[in-house]
Structures are given as C-alpha cells and as structure tokens.
Motif scaffolding. Structure first.
Motif, PDB file in Angstrom:
ATOM      1  N   PRO A 199       0.720  -1.238  -0.148  1.00 60.90           N
ATOM      2  CA  PRO A 199       0.088   0.021   0.103  1.00 60.90           C
ATOM      3  C   PRO A 199       0.862   1.455   0.068  1.00 60.90           C
ATOM      4  N   ALA A 200       1.963   1.349   0.531  1.00 63.10           N
ATOM      5  CA  ALA A 200       3.048   2.432   0.743  1.00 63.10           C
ATOM      6  C   ALA A 200       3.863   2.357  -0.580  1.00 63.10           C
ATOM      7  N   LYS A 201       3.796   1.776  -1.429  1.00 64.25           N
ATOM      8  CA  LYS A 201       4.340   1.672  -2.777  1.00 64.25           C
ATOM      9  C   LYS A 201       5.914   1.510  -2.373  1.00 64.25           C
ATOM     10  N   MET A 202       6.361   0.698  -1.297  1.00 67.12           N
ATOM     11  CA  MET A 202       7.863   0.373  -1.137  1.00 67.12           C
ATOM     12  C   MET A 202       8.323  -0.690  -1.866  1.00 67.12           C
ATOM     13  N   THR A 203       8.666  -0.452  -2.887  1.00 61.64           N
ATOM     14  CA  THR A 203       8.905  -1.642  -4.078  1.00 61.64           C
ATOM     15  C   THR A 203      10.156  -2.234  -4.122  1.00 61.64           C
ATOM     16  N   ASN A 204      11.140  -1.462  -3.084  1.00 60.82           N
ATOM     17  CA  ASN A 204      12.477  -2.140  -3.284  1.00 60.82           C
ATOM     18  C   ASN A 204      12.900  -2.552  -2.055  1.00 60.82           C
ATOM     19  N   SER A 205      11.967  -2.520  -1.025  1.00 60.33           N
ATOM     20  CA  SER A 205      12.427  -2.945   0.546  1.00 60.33           C
ATOM     21  C   SER A 205      11.820  -4.333   0.720  1.00 60.33           C
ATOM     22  N   TYR A 206      12.599  -4.952   1.501  1.00 64.03           N
ATOM     23  CA  TYR A 206      12.256  -6.618   1.774  1.00 64.03           C
ATOM     24  C   TYR A 206      12.607  -7.211   3.051  1.00 64.03           C
ATOM     25  N   PHE A 207      12.053  -8.133   3.467  1.00 61.58           N
ATOM     26  CA  PHE A 207      12.672  -9.096   4.622  1.00 61.58           C
ATOM     27  C   PHE A 207      13.928  -9.974   4.148  1.00 61.58           C
ATOM     28  N   ALA A 208      15.092  -9.545   4.832  1.00 60.61           N
ATOM     29  CA  ALA A 208      16.278 -10.475   4.533  1.00 60.61           C
ATOM     30  C   ALA A 208      16.208 -11.702   5.398  1.00 60.61           C
ATOM     31  N   LYS A 209      17.247 -12.584   5.058  1.00 61.58           N
ATOM     32  CA  LYS A 209      17.209 -13.837   5.756  1.00 61.58           C
ATOM     33  C   LYS A 209      18.209 -13.930   6.836  1.00 61.58           C
ATOM     34  N   ALA A 210      19.646 -13.488   6.386  1.00 55.32           N
ATOM     35  CA  ALA A 210      20.456 -13.782   7.619  1.00 55.32           C
ATOM     36  C   ALA A 210      21.556 -12.690   7.392  1.00 55.32           C
ATOM     37  N   MET A 211      22.230 -12.557   8.558  1.00 54.71           N
ATOM     38  CA  MET A 211      23.804 -11.528   8.468  1.00 54.71           C
ATOM     39  C   MET A 211      24.826 -12.456   8.707  1.00 54.71           C
ATOM     40  N   PRO A 212      25.934 -12.204   8.275  1.00 52.45           N
ATOM     41  CA  PRO A 212      26.437 -11.421   7.100  1.00 52.45           C
ATOM     42  C   PRO A 212      25.544 -11.771   5.690  1.00 52.45           C
ATOM     43  N   TRP A 213      25.274 -10.532   4.990  1.00 52.35           N
ATOM     44  CA  TRP A 213      24.411 -10.955   3.668  1.00 52.35           C
ATOM     45  C   TRP A 213      25.148 -11.684   2.658  1.00 52.35           C
ATOM     46  N   LYS A 214      24.274 -12.783   2.196  1.00 47.82           N
ATOM     47  CA  LYS A 214      24.692 -13.466   1.237  1.00 47.82           C
ATOM     48  C   LYS A 214      24.082 -13.538  -0.108  1.00 47.82           C
ATOM     49  N   ASP A 215      22.857 -13.793  -0.106  1.00 49.61           N
ATOM     50  CA  ASP A 215      22.299 -13.776  -1.499  1.00 49.61           C
ATOM     51  C   ASP A 215      21.184 -12.693  -1.598  1.00 49.61           C
ATOM     52  N   GLU A 216      21.375 -11.665  -0.808  1.00 49.77           N
ATOM     53  CA  GLU A 216      20.438 -10.365  -1.033  1.00 49.77           C
ATOM     54  C   GLU A 216      20.546  -9.462  -1.971  1.00 49.77           C
ATOM     55  N   THR A 217      19.594  -8.841  -2.336  1.00 51.68           N
ATOM     56  CA  THR A 217      19.422  -7.904  -3.345  1.00 51.68           C
ATOM     57  C   THR A 217      19.882  -6.467  -3.044  1.00 51.68           C
ATOM     58  N   LEU A 218      21.204  -6.301  -3.942  1.00 55.42           N
ATOM     59  CA  LEU A 218      21.744  -4.788  -3.612  1.00 55.42           C
ATOM     60  C   LEU A 218      21.982  -4.461  -2.137  1.00 55.42           C
ATOM     61  N   PRO A 219      22.423  -5.265  -1.240  1.00 52.48           N
ATOM     62  CA  PRO A 219      22.373  -4.842   0.309  1.00 52.48           C
ATOM     63  C   PRO A 219      23.808  -3.889   0.432  1.00 52.48           C
ATOM     64  N   ALA A 220      23.572  -2.786   1.182  1.00 50.74           N
ATOM     65  CA  ALA A 220      24.734  -1.981   1.400  1.00 50.74           C
ATOM     66  C   ALA A 220      25.412  -2.594   2.814  1.00 50.74           C
ATOM     67  N   TYR A 221      26.727  -3.156   2.568  1.00 50.40           N
ATOM     68  CA  TYR A 221      27.261  -4.089   3.583  1.00 50.40           C
ATOM     69  C   TYR A 221      27.892  -3.015   4.902  1.00 50.40           C
ATOM     70  N   PRO A 222      27.469  -3.409   5.922  1.00 48.37           N
ATOM     71  CA  PRO A 222      27.907  -2.640   6.985  1.00 48.37           C
ATOM     72  C   PRO A 222      29.446  -2.785   7.276  1.00 48.37           C
ATOM     73  N   PHE A 223      30.143  -1.685   7.414  1.00 50.41           N
ATOM     74  CA  PHE A 223      31.674  -1.948   7.868  1.00 50.41           C
ATOM     75  C   PHE A 223      31.993  -0.605   8.658  1.00 50.41           C
ATOM     76  N   ASP A 224      33.023  -0.858   9.514  1.00 50.92           N
ATOM     77  CA  ASP A 224      33.416   0.139  10.498  1.00 50.92           C
ATOM     78  C   ASP A 224      34.392   0.930   9.914  1.00 50.92           C
ATOM     79  N   GLN A 225      34.904   2.136  11.143  1.00 54.94           N
ATOM     80  CA  GLN A 225      35.790   3.299  10.370  1.00 54.94           C
ATOM     81  C   GLN A 225      37.157   2.598  10.056  1.00 54.94           C
TER      82      GLN A 225
END
Length: 340
Positions: A199-225
């Motif tokens: 309903p909110a037209k959130m067409t590119n957001s989704y529920f991920a399966k596991a971290m660290p990311w493996k087979d997700e679509t276009l994740p921005a990987y988190p990394f420290d300084q």
C-alpha cells in the motif's frame, strides 16, 4: 574571528534563526563526505518533489562498489515502527484491543504474559528486560529468532510491575510481531509486505534472511571506520529488513497521509512514557503534528528519518558506516532548507 562573533550576536538577537555557512544541502553534505564522515544515501523531499538525492561512498570495503539509490540498508530501531503499525491496523479492524493481555494470543510464555497489555508493549512499560545483545556478540553466537524466544521464556520475573516504569527493550516489538502472526494467521513478513509495503508503494524493500548478507538484492554492507565488515551473525530474525531511502520516504508519506492508519491511531501509537514510542518521537500541538523523528542503529548501520508537516519536508539518511552524526546532519539539512 570578528565574523564569527558578529554571526553569533545576530543569531542571539533573532531567536529561531540560525546562521549557516552553507548555501545548499549539497554543499553541506559534500563537506561531510570529504571529511570522511558520510558513507550512505541522503534523500530530501519537499512538497512531494525530490529536493535533493545523492549517494556517497561504497557498498563494500573490498569491492569498492559505489553506492546507488537502489542499495538497501538496515535501519535498526526504526524497523520497530512496522510491528507497531501492523498491530494498530489489526486494532482498527476490531481484531484485538489495546488492553488485551499478551497471554490472550501467546500461550507458551511464563505467567508474566497475563499481566502485560499490548499498550504496555507499545510504551515500553511492560517490565521486560533488555535483550542481551552483548552476550551474543561476545560469544560469537548466531542470533536466531528461536534463541531470542527461548531466552525470553527463561525470564522468571519482570524488572518492574507492568505500567509502573519505562525500559526500552527489544522484547516488546518481538512480542508484537508474534501477536500480529497469531491474530492475522500470516507470517509477519507476509503481513507487512501485503499491508504496509505494497500500500505504501515500497517496491524495493524486503525481509532479509541472514547476516552477514549472502544472497540479498543490492545490500549496502555494514563496515566500521577501519573498513572491517560487521561480524555479528543473525539468521531467520523476523524483524531483519532492508530499505532504500526512497521507500522510507514512501512509508512516511503514506503513514502521515493516514493511508496506513487513521490519525487517531497514529496518535495512540506515538504516545510514550519515556524516550521512545514504536514510532520514535512524534511531537504534537493538540491535534497538529509538528515533527516525526526516529533514529536507528544496527552494528555499523545508522539511520534517521524526519518529517516536518508544516514545511511538508522529509529527510532520510541511511548509512552503512557509522559516525554518530546522522542526527546532526538531519538538523543541519532541515535548517538549510527552511532558511533558503
């Protein structure tokens, strides 16, 4: 030095008027990037038009792939808005009452479940303790939803009598998620996808399966300084979601157009006894909303969302490298926009 003193004097003389050295949002945001304190996406929407949108930095410290507007980010505590909105939708449909006890819907919890109401879960006044995230990380444990539930079931006594105090515990939205599933007969993922994302037209957001990311679509990987990828492990967590900045704007726009919930329900959901509600912080002047603010962290992810109804202004900042500056950035962007 004289210019600075004059500027400060003028700012003092004219309350609520800030002195800014930046001519535009881009000039300010570019400076944050050049300082090395911005790796992420920035979106500013005013009067339903994109005033500013840009991506800075990389999606992965090894591949150096540039971030784009299509990359998805975890948003930490901001994700708590979704079980809150979902439960309020079920409330509006007459499927539950806010003073219902948790035990009415979840039968396999200790006796304290019969003393906590849904509304107390909303307000973090349930007495449930904090989740021991530190223990999981220190022991390099993979956090699963079953692990979280098993630890919750081991809680013998609440930290205080429900309704008598405030404690910001992640167990509250976890129980809301399970109430959504029990009442709707759907998985939380399916319910949110059908009743909020679509309903909110959130067409590119989704529920991920596991971290660290493996087979997700276009994740921005988190990394420290130091450019080290986050090592925290999750698998099958029901609240693990990834969002684009545009989708977070769409969510806020539809929420505050009262297309996801009525205004009365948004007000009820925003009530708080302490620092947070499920929607973060909403400030009201009687029946008029003045601001919606929510900040979230998850490992090296950091995010902030802001909505200012009077200016019809939305600010979304999503980062996959944390510098603890997104709140200051949102403040500065707001002031630049409204003083132009």
């Amino acid at each position: 030095m004289k210019k600075i003193v004059v500027c400060l004097a003028l700012c003092t003389a004219f309350l609520n008027v800030s002195c800014h050295q930046y001519k535009s949002v881009d000039e300010y945001v570019q400076q944050e990037y050049l300082k090395g304190e911005l790796n992420g996406n920035v979106l500013v929407v005013k009067n339903k038009e994109v005033l500013y949108e840009n991506s800075f930095g990389i999606t992965h410290p090894e591949t150096k792939e540039p971030l784009t507007a299509e990359h998805r980010f975890a948003i930490g505590s901001i994700s708590k808005e979704f079980p809150g909105v979902a439960v309020m939708q079920l409330y509006e449909r007459g499927n539950l009452k806010l003073d219902d006890k948790v035990s009415k819907y979840l039968k396999d919890l200790p006796s304290w479940a019969s003393t906590i109401s849904i509304q107390q879960l909303f307000k973090y006044t349930s007495g449930l303790p904090r989740v021991t995230w530190e223990r999981y990380g220190e022991n390099q444990m993979t956090v699963t939803h079953e692990l979280l539930l098993n630890d919750l079931k081991k809680v013998k006594e609440l930290d205080f009598e429900p309704g008598s105090d405030y404690l910001y515990s992640n167990y509250n939205p976890i129980l809301l998620i399970h109430i959504v599933e029990a009442v709707s007969g759907q998985s939380f993922e399916d319910y949110v996808t059908q009743n909020i994302f679509k309903p909110a037209k959130m067409t590119n957001s989704y529920f991920a399966k596991a971290m660290p990311w493996k087979d997700e679509t276009l994740p921005a990987y988190p990394f420290d300084q130091d450019n080290n990828l986050d090592a925290f492990k999750m698998d099958g967590i029901k609240f693990l979601m990834l969002f684009t900045a545009q989708d977070m704007y769409q969510y806020l726009h539809h929420l505050h157009s009262y297309k996801l919930l009525s205004k009365e329900s948004v007000k009820l959901l925003s009530e708080r006894e302490g620092s947070q509600s499920p929607l973060g912080v909403l400030e009201w002047d009687d029946d008029d909303l003045e601001v919606h603010h929510h900040h979230g962290e998850q490992g090296s992810y950091e995010a902030v969302i802001r909505y200012f109804p009077e200016d019809d202004l939305y600010i979304v900042i999503l980062k996959n490298q944390k510098y603890f500056n997104v709140i200051d950035m949102a403040d500065e962007i707001h002031d630049i926009v409204i003083t132009k």
